[in-house]
Design an enzyme around this catalytic site. Structure first.
Site, PDB file in Angstrom:
ATOM      1  N   ARG A  23      -1.415  52.814  86.663  1.00 36.00           N
ATOM      2  CA  ARG A  23      -0.672  53.517  87.714  1.00 36.00           C
ATOM      3  C   ARG A  23      -1.192  54.902  87.850  1.00 36.00           C
ATOM      4  NH1 ARG A  23       5.167  52.364  86.590  1.00 36.00           N
ATOM      5  NH2 ARG A  23       4.784  50.357  86.588  1.00 36.00           N
ATOM      6  N   ARG A  43       3.422  58.624  91.899  1.00 30.07           N
ATOM      7  CA  ARG A  43       4.654  59.608  92.417  1.00 30.07           C
ATOM      8  C   ARG A  43       4.518  60.771  91.239  1.00 30.07           C
ATOM      9  NH1 ARG A  43       9.747  55.836  92.196  1.00 30.07           N
ATOM     10  NH2 ARG A  43       8.193  54.751  90.508  1.00 30.07           N
ATOM     11  N   ARG A  70       3.334  60.194 100.543  1.00 31.60           N
ATOM     12  CA  ARG A  70       4.360  59.491 100.736  1.00 31.60           C
ATOM     13  C   ARG A  70       5.521  59.868 101.618  1.00 31.60           C
ATOM     14  NH1 ARG A  70       7.430  55.975 101.305  1.00 31.60           N
ATOM     15  NH2 ARG A  70       8.185  54.371  99.910  1.00 31.60           N
ATOM     16  N   ASP A 101      -0.504  47.088  95.440  1.00 29.03           N
ATOM     17  CA  ASP A 101       0.886  46.600  94.715  1.00 29.03           C
ATOM     18  C   ASP A 101       0.480  45.147  94.418  1.00 29.03           C
ATOM     19  OD1 ASP A 101       3.881  47.842  93.726  1.00 29.03           O
ATOM     20  OD2 ASP A 101       3.697  45.657  94.457  1.00 29.03           O
ATOM     21  N   TYR A 141       9.759  38.014  90.850  1.00 22.36           N
ATOM     22  CA  TYR A 141      10.013  39.004  91.965  1.00 22.36           C
ATOM     23  C   TYR A 141      10.409  38.039  93.273  1.00 22.36           C
ATOM     24  CZ  TYR A 141       8.297  43.375  90.050  1.00 22.36           C
ATOM     25  OH  TYR A 141       8.072  44.407  89.380  1.00 22.36           O
TER      26      TYR A 141
END
Length: 317
Positions: free
Chosen positions: A5, A9, A18, A54, A132
């Site tokens: 990752r 962010r 973003r 993702d 998920y």
């Protein structure tokens, strides 16, 4: 080394992008996915890049309707509840449905070739993707997933087969587009007991990896978290490397996994996000342990968390 990752962010330049674009728009616009992938490479001297995507967006190729909700995370609007839901899934047309990721990979590889920096591709593992799909988004204790496994066993195995039909061509096409290595993320496997992992997960991973290996000689890495007690099962997977979390020492992982496989890991992401004074000694400890273990890639034990100061990444490198 590279960091899981590593684009995301914790970087202010990512947050700026973003603020102007939805998550899915970043992923599905090759030029934007290229830009996000390259952001950490412009800041840090990393040994590899990983394509910005993702693990969930490929599920749209099956007809799964999803989005990433601000402040909430992933949301699946048509979760899987029974066998008929699985049978209703579309047959993936990977080259067309997911062409945006392959185009982004081509852009990145074109940029990185002159720098001699390889690009990693990736996919979610069948179990983690299933969780998920069944839970409907953000995961907690996996109650729905486990009840589904235990009460609808034949449907569970069918779902794994359908996901393998997506994952294998998806990862192979990433390689065809220029990715050098594939990592399979099984981030939620640690929520299972060893017996459940052996029955419901391991056979399907072996099937997936077998199909992948019959089609390519490119390296494949398997990543899981919370699975220290299952390494004796995980070592059965015919992959080229294992990425481990911080709950297992490198030396213990080497003892169980054997001398031949590459081991990747395993700094706690919270240490990377913590005080600068504590970080260097912990990085040095892992590096020294990795040198003794041999065939080692320094990495995190999971993904960078958003509160990580970018200067800490520079210190760790």
């Amino acid at each position: 080394c590279w960091f899981m990752r590593q684009a995301g962010r914790y970087l202010p330049e990512y947050r700026e992008l973003r603020a102007r674009h939805r998550m899915l728009d970043l992923i599905r616009t090759p030029e934007l996915a290229f830009e996000v992938t390259m952001q950490p490479l412009r800041r840090f001297e990393l040994d590899a890049a990983i394509i910005f995507a993702d693990i969930l967006n490929p599920l749209m190729s099956l007809g799964i309707e999803l989005d990433f909700i601000e402040g909430e995370g992933p949301k699946i609007f048509n979760p899987i509840a029974c066998e008929s839901d699985i049978k209703a899934l579309k047959r993936p047309q990977v080259e067309d449905d997911l062409s945006y990721t392959f185009d982004a990979i081509k852009l990145c590889v074109s940029e990185l070739q002159g720098k001699n920096v390889p690009l990693l591709g990736f996919s979610g593992a069948p179990f983690t993707l299933s969780a998920y799909m069944i839970e409907g988004g953000k995961l907690g204790d996996l109650l729905k997933t486990k009840l589904f496994m235990f009460s609808q066993e034949s449907a569970w195995h069918l779902l794994q087969e359908r996901l393998i039909e997506l994952i294998v061509p998806y990862t192979l096409e990433q390689l065809n587009s220029g990715a050098a290595v594939i990592q399979i993320f099984d981030s939620w496997a640690g929520f299972l007991a060893a017996a459940e992992y052996e029955k419901f997960v391991l056979p399907h991973l072996k099937n997936l990896i077998g199909q992948f290996k019959r089609a390519t000689s490119s390296p494949l890495v398997y990543f899981s978290t919370g699975t220290a007690g299952m390494l004796d099962l995980i070592k059965q997977l015919p992959v080229d490397g294992f990425s481990i979390d911080w709950r297992t020492s490198i030396s213990e992982a080497r003892r169980i996994l054997g001398p031949e496989k590459i081991i990747q890991g395993n700094l706690d992401p919270l240490i990377l996000a913590g005080p600068e004074s504590y970080l260097p000694a912990q990085v040095e400890r892992i590096v020294m342990e990795g040198k003794k273990a041999g065939k080692f890639i320094f990495n995190l034990g999971h993904g960078i968390i958003p509160s990580t100061p970018p200067q800490n990444v520079a210190i760790a490198l």
